[in-house]
Write an enzyme that holds these catalytic residues in place. Structure first.
Site, PDB file in Angstrom:
ATOM      1  CB  ALA A  61      -0.871  -0.020   1.250  1.00 41.00           C
ATOM      2  N   GLY A 100       0.655  -5.152   1.014  1.00 38.56           N
ATOM      3  CA  GLY A 100      -0.464  -5.249   0.074  1.00 38.56           C
ATOM      4  C   GLY A 100      -0.036  -5.881  -1.239  1.00 38.56           C
ATOM      5  CD  GLU A 103      -2.420  -7.873   2.798  1.00 40.01           C
ATOM      6  OE1 GLU A 103      -2.021  -6.705   2.640  1.00 40.01           O
ATOM      7  OE2 GLU A 103      -3.252  -8.199   3.649  1.00 40.01           O
ATOM      8  CD  GLU A 123       1.134  -5.624   5.471  1.00 40.35           C
ATOM      9  OE1 GLU A 123       2.019  -6.449   5.790  1.00 40.35           O
ATOM     10  OE2 GLU A 123       0.453  -5.735   4.438  1.00 40.35           O
TER      11      GLU A 123
HETATM   12  C1  LIG Z   1      -5.204  -2.405   3.947  1.00 37.00           C
HETATM   13  C2  LIG Z   1      -3.740  -2.329   4.188  1.00 37.00           C
HETATM   14  C3  LIG Z   1      -2.991  -3.206   3.290  1.00 37.00           C
HETATM   15  C4  LIG Z   1      -1.689  -3.201   3.159  1.00 37.00           C
HETATM   16  C5  LIG Z   1      -0.817  -2.433   3.991  1.00 37.00           C
HETATM   17  C6  LIG Z   1       0.542  -2.256   3.376  1.00 37.00           C
HETATM   18  O1  LIG Z   1       0.850  -2.743   2.330  1.00 37.00           O
HETATM   19  S1  LIG Z   1       1.563  -1.296   4.247  1.00 37.00           S
HETATM   20  C7  LIG Z   1       3.009  -1.228   3.236  1.00 37.00           C
HETATM   21  C8  LIG Z   1       3.794  -2.465   3.330  1.00 37.00           C
HETATM   22  N1  LIG Z   1       5.001  -2.340   2.574  1.00 37.00           N
HETATM   23  C9  LIG Z   1       6.153  -2.035   3.137  1.00 37.00           C
HETATM   24  O2  LIG Z   1       6.251  -1.865   4.321  1.00 37.00           O
HETATM   25  C10 LIG Z   1       7.326  -1.889   2.208  1.00 37.00           C
HETATM   26  C11 LIG Z   1       8.003  -0.575   2.455  1.00 37.00           C
HETATM   27  N2  LIG Z   1       9.124  -0.385   1.563  1.00 37.00           N
HETATM   28  C12 LIG Z   1      10.296  -1.004   1.725  1.00 37.00           C
HETATM   29  O3  LIG Z   1      10.498  -1.843   2.562  1.00 37.00           O
HETATM   30  C13 LIG Z   1      11.380  -0.598   0.794  1.00 37.00           C
HETATM   31  O4  LIG Z   1      11.106   0.689   0.350  1.00 37.00           O
HETATM   32  C14 LIG Z   1      11.553  -1.534  -0.418  1.00 37.00           C
HETATM   33  C15 LIG Z   1      10.251  -1.738  -1.152  1.00 37.00           C
HETATM   34  C16 LIG Z   1      12.116  -2.875   0.066  1.00 37.00           C
HETATM   35  C17 LIG Z   1      12.562  -0.890  -1.407  1.00 37.00           C
HETATM   36  O5  LIG Z   1      13.750  -0.601  -0.716  1.00 37.00           O
HETATM   37  P1  LIG Z   1      14.882   0.313  -1.399  1.00 37.00           P
HETATM   38  O6  LIG Z   1      16.009   0.367  -0.419  1.00 37.00           O
HETATM   39  O7  LIG Z   1      15.133  -0.180  -2.754  1.00 37.00           O
HETATM   40  O8  LIG Z   1      14.240   1.755  -1.567  1.00 37.00           O
HETATM   41  P2  LIG Z   1      13.731   2.775  -0.471  1.00 37.00           P
HETATM   42  O9  LIG Z   1      13.331   2.083   0.758  1.00 37.00           O
HETATM   43  O10 LIG Z   1      14.710   3.869  -0.340  1.00 37.00           O
HETATM   44  O11 LIG Z   1      12.388   3.306  -1.158  1.00 37.00           O
HETATM   45  C18 LIG Z   1      12.448   4.077  -2.354  1.00 37.00           C
HETATM   46  C19 LIG Z   1      11.390   5.150  -2.246  1.00 37.00           C
HETATM   47  O12 LIG Z   1      10.108   4.546  -2.266  1.00 37.00           O
HETATM   48  C20 LIG Z   1       9.363   4.949  -1.135  1.00 37.00           C
HETATM   49  N3  LIG Z   1       8.519   3.809  -0.732  1.00 37.00           N
HETATM   50  C21 LIG Z   1       8.883   2.546  -0.568  1.00 37.00           C
HETATM   51  N4  LIG Z   1       7.835   1.787  -0.253  1.00 37.00           N
HETATM   52  C22 LIG Z   1       6.769   2.607  -0.219  1.00 37.00           C
HETATM   53  C23 LIG Z   1       5.394   2.416   0.052  1.00 37.00           C
HETATM   54  N5  LIG Z   1       4.884   1.191   0.347  1.00 37.00           N
HETATM   55  N6  LIG Z   1       4.586   3.467   0.026  1.00 37.00           N
HETATM   56  C24 LIG Z   1       5.053   4.706  -0.288  1.00 37.00           C
HETATM   57  N7  LIG Z   1       6.366   4.959  -0.555  1.00 37.00           N
HETATM   58  C25 LIG Z   1       7.199   3.917  -0.520  1.00 37.00           C
HETATM   59  C26 LIG Z   1      10.403   5.284  -0.084  1.00 37.00           C
HETATM   60  O13 LIG Z   1       9.887   6.135   0.872  1.00 37.00           O
HETATM   61  C27 LIG Z   1      11.463   5.930  -0.946  1.00 37.00           C
HETATM   62  O14 LIG Z   1      11.077   7.237  -1.235  1.00 37.00           O
HETATM   63  P3  LIG Z   1      11.786   8.463  -0.515  1.00 37.00           P
HETATM   64  O15 LIG Z   1      11.200   9.655  -1.160  1.00 37.00           O
HETATM   65  O16 LIG Z   1      13.250   8.286  -0.715  1.00 37.00           O
HETATM   66  O17 LIG Z   1      11.394   8.351   0.928  1.00 37.00           O
END
Ligand SMILES: CC/C=C\CC(=O)SCCNC(=O)CCNC(=O)[C@H](O)C(C)(C)COP(=O)(O)OP(=O)(O)OC[C@H]1O[C@@H](n2cnc3c(N)ncnc32)[C@H](O)[C@@H]1OP(=O)(O)O
Length: 719
Positions: A61, A100, A103, A123
């Site tokens: 998400a 998500g 999921e 999450e």
């Molecule tokens: C009903 C509810 C259902 C579902 C709930 C969810 O899904 S909650 C979200 C669950 N997902 C996560 O927790 C994943 C979060 N992201 C990460 O762990 C890492 O970003 C990832 C995907 C492994 C990539 O890592 P990497 O080191 O390659 O990049 P970085 O972390 O620097 O991310 C790059 C930029 O993307 C932004 N970002 C990453 N994930 C999300 C996200 N899920 N939503 C919004 N933005 C996301 C991150 O902030 C970075 O941007 P920046 O501007 O540099 O902050």
């Protein structure tokens, strides 16, 4: 934000397009809903493949949307529509399928992953649970115990392990999308019902109740007050005990509570803060976007004490060659033996061969001549460090970066004895240096942007969260620690016991209270520093009253404890009694209680009842107050930097977001009011005087934390 194409005649290919991680924003959810409907309706389409653009399936998400009112199609019915459809849908997982994203994949009927892909339900690390059916579908797919593990820890699982667990059906090192398309063609016509996870029973072992109870006990112990892991267990219990629909209902109810919680806000703040601290900026205008790090292929570490050994191991684990220097053969051999053992243990954990070949142990500084970067980790003594830096400046190549691991000494003073002050920078590691995630990169007044960029980048290579800070005594972390420690000592004088203070801080969420932490670090460390700064020992001004030093209140209690030979965990006696020297089992010691009673009697202090609220307020608000001063002095660029230092270096509970975030959560007027109250009661304690920044923020109506930078007197001026 989902592209639609018809490939190989009969396969609909849906590609999520929301870089960098194809998060499920409202636009993406809208795109998926529309394209899936189209595919299911089109009689030419026999099967569907869902993939993500740029080699990333989906990062879950869109976390940024959590702070806004919900818009666009919700995830649950969107995923249900995929699962309920009568055409096979295959998820082609490259990069990551997280939260998500996984999921969504679980709603598909088949999952093919690239060998390098990672899947997981993280999450819980954001204070939430997988509420798009993850807590109900995953246990049905892989069983209760492994689902509990993944959902309560949020850990990522590599493709091969995901295959073993049954999360994915196939792993490939070819083009995942091509393999998925072929697969999608082959499964047309096969029965779909068994692939629809929501229709399947959850496989439950006979002792499922015991299993769930044990999981609950374990998460409560690990969580230290965090509510999301507990809710995760409750949701999985629903998968084990209720039909799918009722389980989904429970999932939604639990999610609604978590979603509104301050812990979820704190954890989501931490997610973005952790990424924000990598975007550093110096007062010169140089910043992470315009300053390039120089490659470091050969590093050196001076001194193989506890810190030097940990730093050496951290460098080797990152594949960097190290020259490790000690003064005598005896010290060198001891260092070599311990480093080798540490590396073997680390390699064993990762099922790898220890890279001992990357280290050259030596007593000769001349061997540093081709090192790109040197980290000095000798005893915390300025004259000694100056001597080392002078020598480094003459033996190292002219463009070598010279770094110090000092925990609080003046980086500029060290730079001044070298020929290249612009290449000198602080790299403050935290013990154990190969484990702890924090690195304070201390920018001296003459440190070049290249030196800062190189130290920050090296930290990242070592797997650290690197935070750029200015140069002042104690930098950020240790400067804020001082009022925290002092308040804890004052509370003992006034009537508290070590176990009462520690109990309150551990209940707040610290893994260890202040006195147990001091015992672990060794009480002699602070004692030596206090002697050197004339607070105790022969250099004390004889005209100072016993409980005043240098014009302010001082507690000699920690000095008295050291004078009794109680040095902490290492010799089995400190603020607590331990099962053995080096032992970890701490019990309250009646001798410490007696010492406190005698001390109060001697100084005419009538003990009073100290409650847990006072402990938390006095220790933490004093620390926070110093944080505001640090911001206003331009030593830290923003509150996120301070918060990440405390979360990653000092055991601040992540679900409370860090000290500055916590202050905002409590309410700045309340923090100000309590500080004023305590300062009035203790006017001889300067660190309780509310900082000017805190007052300005309160006067301005307590704005949200992301605007505090606008109120700073000299923003990041010392960086
Ligand atoms: C009903 C509810 C259902 C579902 C709930 C969810 O899904 S909650 C979200 C669950 N997902 C996560 O927790 C994943 C979060 N992201 C990460 O762990 C890492 O970003 C990832 C995907 C492994 C990539 O890592 P990497 O080191 O390659 O990049 P970085 O972390 O620097 O991310 C790059 C930029 O993307 C932004 N970002 C990453 N994930 C999300 C996200 N899920 N939503 C919004 N933005 C996301 C991150 O902030 C970075 O941007 P920046 O501007 O540099 O902050």
């Amino acid at each position: 934000m989902a592209r639609y194409a018809q490939v190989h005649g009969s396969v609909a290919l849906i590609t999520l397009t929301n870089p960098p991680v194809n998060a499920l924003s409202a636009a993406v959810r809208h795109g998926i809903t529309e394209t899936v409907t189209r595919a299911l309706r089109d009689p030419e389409v026999k099967s569907v493949v869902i993939c993500g653009e740029n080699g990333v399936f989906c990062g879950g998400a869109d976390i940024r949307e959590f702070a806004k009112p919900m818009g666009g199609p919700p995830l649950v019915p969107m995923i249900a529509a995929i699962e309920e459809g009568d055409k096979p849908v295959v998820a082609a997982i490259e990069g990551v399928a997280l939260g998500g994203g996984l999921e969504l994949a679980l709603g598909c009927h088949y999952r093919i992953a690239h060998t390098k892909a990672l899947v997981g339900l993280p999450e819980v690390t954001l204070g939430l649970l997988p509420a798009a059916g993850g807590t109900q579908r995953l246990p049905r797919l892989i069983g209760i115990a492994p689902a509990l593990d993944l959902i309560t820890t949020g850990r990522h699982v590599a493709a091969q392990q995901a295959l073993k667990l049954g999360i994915v059906d196939q792993v490939t090192d070819q083009s995942t999308v091509d393999v998925a398309i072929q697969f999608a063609k082959q499964v047309v016509g096969q029965p779909l019902l068994p692939r629809k996870l929501s229709t399947q029973p959850t496989p439950c072992p006979p002792d499922v109740d015991i299993l769930l109870e044990e999981a609950m006990t374990q998460v409560k112990r690990r969580a230290r007050g965090a509510i999301a892991p507990v809710a995760c267990v409750m949701a999985v219990r629903a998968a084990a005990t209720l039909p799918y629909r009722a389980g989904m209902q429970k999932e939604q109810e639990l999610m609604a509570t978590l979603f509104r919680s301050s812990q979820a806000h704190a954890l989501q703040y931490c997610f973005f803060a952790q990424r924000a601290v990598g975007r550093w900026k110096l007062s010169s205008g140089a910043h992470s976007g315009n300053s390039k790090p120089r490659p470091v292929s050969k590093a050196a570490v001076i001194g193989l004490g506890t810190m030097g050994r940990g730093i050496t191991v951290a460098l080797v684990k990152a594949g960097i060659a190290v020259v490790a220097v000690e003064t005598s053969d005896k010290q060198l051999q001891m260092g070599k033996q311990i480093v080798s053992e540490m590396l073997k243990r680390e390699a064993q954990k990762r099922n790898e061969t220890p890279r001992l070949d990357l280290i050259r142990f030596t007593t000769s500084m001349l061997e540093l001549k081709d090192s790109d970067l040197v980290i000095e980790a000798v005893f915390e003594d300025m004259p000694l460090k100056k001597q080392v830096f002078k020598e480094l400046s003459s033996v190292c190549k002219a463009d070598a970066f010279l770094c110090t691991n000092t925990s609080g000494l003046d980086v500029d003073e060290l730079a001044a004895v070298t020929k290249t002050p612009e290449l000198v920078v602080g790299m403050h590691f935290f013990a154990p240096a190969h484990v702890m995630k924090l690195l304070e990169v201390v920018c001296g007044s003459r440190s070049s942007p290249e030196a800062v960029a190189t130290a920050m980048y090296l930290g990242k290579r070592l797997g650290k969260v690197s935070v750029a800070v200015g140069n002042c005594p104690g930098f950020v972390g240790n400067r804020m620690l001082r009022p925290y420690l002092e308040e804890a000592n004052f509370l003992l004088e006034e009537g508290a016991t070590p176990e009462l203070v520690d109990g309150a801080l551990e209940e707040f969420g610290f893994a260890m209270g202040v006195f147990r932490m001091s015992d672990l670090s060794g009480l002699d460390v602070g004692w030596r520093i206090r002697k050197e700064s004339g607070l105790t020992g022969p250099d004390v001004d004889p005209s100072d009253p016993p409980r005043r030093r240098q014009g302010q209140r001082y507690s000699p209690l920690p000095d008295l404890v050291c004078e009794q030979g109680r040095l902490g965990q290492k010799n089995g006696r400190g603020w607590y009694l331990y099962d053995k020297p080096g032992g970890r089992v701490a019990t309250p010691d009646p001798k410490i209680h007696q010492l406190l009673e005698e001390y109060r009697l001697k100084h005419g202090i009538r003990p009073r009842r100290v409650d847990r609220q006072e402990v938390v307020e006095r220790c933490l608000f004093a620390l926070i107050n110093e944080g505001f001063r640090i911001l206003d002095d331009g030593i830290a660029a923003g509150p996120e930097d301070i918060d990440m230092i405390y979360v990653f270096g000092y055991g601040w509970p992540r679900h409370r977001g860090g000290p500055m975030f916590y202050a905002g959560m409590v309410g700045l007027p309340k923090v100000l009011e309590r500080l004023e109250h305590y300062w009035q009661a203790h006017p001889d304690v300067p660190h309780l005087e509310p900082s000017a920044l805190l007052r300005r923020l309160v006067d301005s109506g307590s704005p949200p934390i992301d605007t505090w930078r606008d109120f700073l007197q000299r923003p990041h001026s010392q960086l």
